[in-house]
Design an enzyme around this catalytic site. Structure first.
Site, short mmCIF file in Angstrom:
data_model
loop_
_atom_site.label_atom_id
_atom_site.label_comp_id
_atom_site.label_asym_id
_atom_site.label_seq_id
_atom_site.Cartn_x
_atom_site.Cartn_y
_atom_site.Cartn_z
N SER A 176 -52.28 28.36 21.12
CA SER A 176 -51.54 29.43 20.43
C SER A 176 -52.13 30.82 20.62
CB SER A 176 -51.37 29.10 18.95
OG SER A 176 -50.10 29.59 18.56
N HIS B 153 -45.33 16.96 14.68
CA HIS B 153 -43.86 16.92 14.50
C HIS B 153 -43.48 16.68 13.04
CE1 HIS B 153 -42.31 16.97 18.76
NE2 HIS B 153 -43.60 16.74 18.96
N GLY C 91 -51.25 29.80 27.31
CA GLY C 91 -50.36 28.70 27.66
C GLY C 91 -51.02 27.34 27.63
N GLY D 112 -51.74 25.69 24.83
CA GLY D 112 -51.41 24.99 23.59
C GLY D 112 -52.33 25.35 22.44
N TYR E 155 -38.17 16.72 23.59
CA TYR E 155 -38.29 17.37 22.27
C TYR E 155 -36.92 17.36 21.58
CZ TYR E 155 -39.35 20.90 18.74
OH TYR E 155 -39.52 21.57 17.55
N ASP F 236 -48.72 27.83 13.44
CA ASP F 236 -49.65 28.59 14.27
C ASP F 236 -49.99 29.94 13.65
OD1 ASP F 236 -49.01 26.47 15.84
OD2 ASP F 236 -48.06 27.62 17.45
P1 ADP Z 1 -49.84 29.42 23.97
O1 ADP Z 1 -49.41 30.01 22.68
O2 ADP Z 1 -49.98 27.94 23.95
O3 ADP Z 1 -51.09 30.06 24.52
P2 ADP Z 1 -47.39 30.60 24.86
O4 ADP Z 1 -46.58 30.45 26.11
O5 ADP Z 1 -46.73 30.36 23.56
O6 ADP Z 1 -48.69 29.69 25.04
O7 ADP Z 1 -47.97 32.08 24.80
C1 ADP Z 1 -48.69 32.61 25.91
C2 ADP Z 1 -48.22 34.01 26.22
O8 ADP Z 1 -48.64 34.94 25.19
C3 ADP Z 1 -48.82 34.57 27.49
O9 ADP Z 1 -48.16 34.13 28.65
C4 ADP Z 1 -48.64 36.07 27.26
O10 ADP Z 1 -47.31 36.46 27.55
C5 ADP Z 1 -48.87 36.22 25.77
N1 ADP Z 1 -50.26 36.61 25.48
C6 ADP Z 1 -51.19 35.92 24.80
N2 ADP Z 1 -52.36 36.61 24.75
C7 ADP Z 1 -52.16 37.77 25.40
C8 ADP Z 1 -52.98 38.92 25.71
N3 ADP Z 1 -54.25 39.00 25.33
N4 ADP Z 1 -52.39 39.93 26.40
C9 ADP Z 1 -51.11 39.87 26.79
N5 ADP Z 1 -50.30 38.83 26.54
C10 ADP Z 1 -50.81 37.78 25.86
MG MG Z 2 -47.50 29.67 21.76
#
Ligand code: ADP
Ligand code: MG
Length: 392
Positions: free
Chosen positions: A125, A34, A121, A123, A220, A171
């Protein structure tokens, strides 16, 4: 990293063309939580989980995507990209395309195959990694080269404006500019950065608590408002304080009594965590691992007690880690209220560490955690034809 020859084959089978392949890693933040929106310091590292983007030009004016992770294909005319997404995974590559179009970079029709092993999802990235890999791929078919920090800024804009997620720059920046066996100390004001060496005998072990408390979003907002309130109080005394980056612990000692107790605590976390982040980079450079570990412990305590953004599961995971052999440092990483802890662990103990913490956490909480073993890894780049992929 996912299988490079596999994605080439997949792309050839689907689109009948030999692709170029680009990779961009996920990341973990070692310290500095943060602090980004206060213009302070963060110190993430790129990890050896990544997204690969295989690309080739198309004969038509369509952007045609295939994600191996979702086993789904999407196609859209270049002329219909728009400015906002539709809550679908394709928002990330289409958002990148939209931003490139705004920048007047003319990307021709293309085929893009995506395959990632960054857990989605969690965390770590995966979102930045898919954005950066997709942007490098699209720049390639457009025949345009951009400096990596610029790529990071454009990808952040895609996530903020097109996807609609208000993330900072960390990120995308470390996915672009990270380096093997190094953490990246980033000044979130100037975007100046310096690489701090992580000794080769250390691993990054990331422990997913598998909880994300639902009040996280609301909390947040509250934290940001409290931080702004505290900043405004300090600014009355020292008008040059734009953000907490400009304030010191001494300022808090002089004027903190004018703040509500919670506001003082939030500000204290941000100011001290930003200082600890720079100190941790210095300690890595000095190969002073005892200090790195102490700073991580202090950072966790500050996140828990002053910022009040930890949760019982994360505290348990950190406490368990600190008791295990080979653990140099442990803390909750990311936005808070759940998610992952980051642990610096001597590599020869990493497998045992992962097995022990998994069993102990499950015993204490009833939740089976996911443990990801990684090293600090290289930032985004084009993957050569003859690369032999070494699996973890
Ligand atoms: P984090 O960045 O923590 O993994 P986010 O919610 O910010 O979580 O991002 C995750 C999203 O990014 C997934 O739900 C999807 O929509 C997209 N994503 C990431 N990698 C891929 C991939 N290889 N193919 C398709 N979508 C992806
Ligand atoms: Mg993300």
């Amino acid at each position: 990293m996912p299988d490079v020859s596999g994605i080439r084959r997949l792309h050839r089978e689907r689109f009948g063309q030999e692709p170029e392949v680009f990779m961009a890693p996920g990341r973990v933040n070692l310290i500095g939580e943060h602090t980004d929106y206060a213009d302070g310091f963060v110190m993430p590292a790129a990890i050896n989980f990544a997204t690969l983007a295989a690309v080739s030009p198309a004969a038509d004016r369509n952007a045609t995507l295939f994600s191996r992770n979702f086993n789904e294909s999407v196609s859209l005319s270049l002329d219909l990209i728009g400015e906002h997404g539709s809550h679908h995974w394709s928002d990330y590559p289409f958002g990148v395309l939209s931003v490139l179009q705004q920048e007047r970079i003319s990307v021709p029709g293309f085929h893009l195959t995506l395959d990632g092993d960054v857990p989605l999802g969690a965390g770590l990235s995966s979102s930045a990694s898919i954005e950066v890999a997709s942007m490098l791929a699209m720049l390639h078919v457009a025949g345009v080269e951009l400096p990596l920090p610029k790529v990071a800024l454009l990808c952040q804009r895609a996530e903020n404006d097109y996807v609609g997620a208000p993330c900072g720059i960390m990120d995308q920046f470390v996915s672009c500019c990270g380096a093997a066996d190094h953490a990246l100390l980033l000044d979130c004001r100037s975007l100046g950065y310096r690489l701090a060496p992580i000794p080769k005998h250390l691993s990054l072990v990331i422990c997913n608590t598998m909880v994300k408390h639902s009040h996280a979003g609301g909390e947040y907002g509250t934290r940001r408002a409290e931080v702004e309130e505290g900043t405004a109080i300090l600014r009355r005394h020292r008008p040059e304080i734009r953000l907490l980056r400009d304030a010191t612990v001494d300022d808090l000692k002089r004027w903190g009594h004018e703040m509500p107790p919670n506001v003082l605590k939030r500000c204290r976390h941000i100011i001290t965590d930003s200082n600890r982040t720079v100190a941790a980079a210095d300690a890595l450079e000095a190969k002073d691992l005892a200090t790195v570990g102490r700073l991580m412990a202090e950072a966790h305590a500050s996140y828990r007690d002053d910022f009040e953004a930890s949760c019982p599961e994360a505290d348990i995971m950190v406490e368990l880690a600190n008791k295990l052999e080979g653990c140099v440092g442990a803390r909750l990483t990311g936005g808070g209220f759940g998610g992952c802890t980051v642990n610096l662990v001597e590599s020869n103990h990493a497998a045992q560490f992962a097995a022990s913490i998994s069993a102990a956490y499950e015993k204490a909480t009833g939740i089976h955690p996911e443990i990801y073993q990684s090293r600090a890894s290289a930032g985004a780049h084009k993957v050569g034809q003859d690369v032999v992929v070494s699996h973890r």
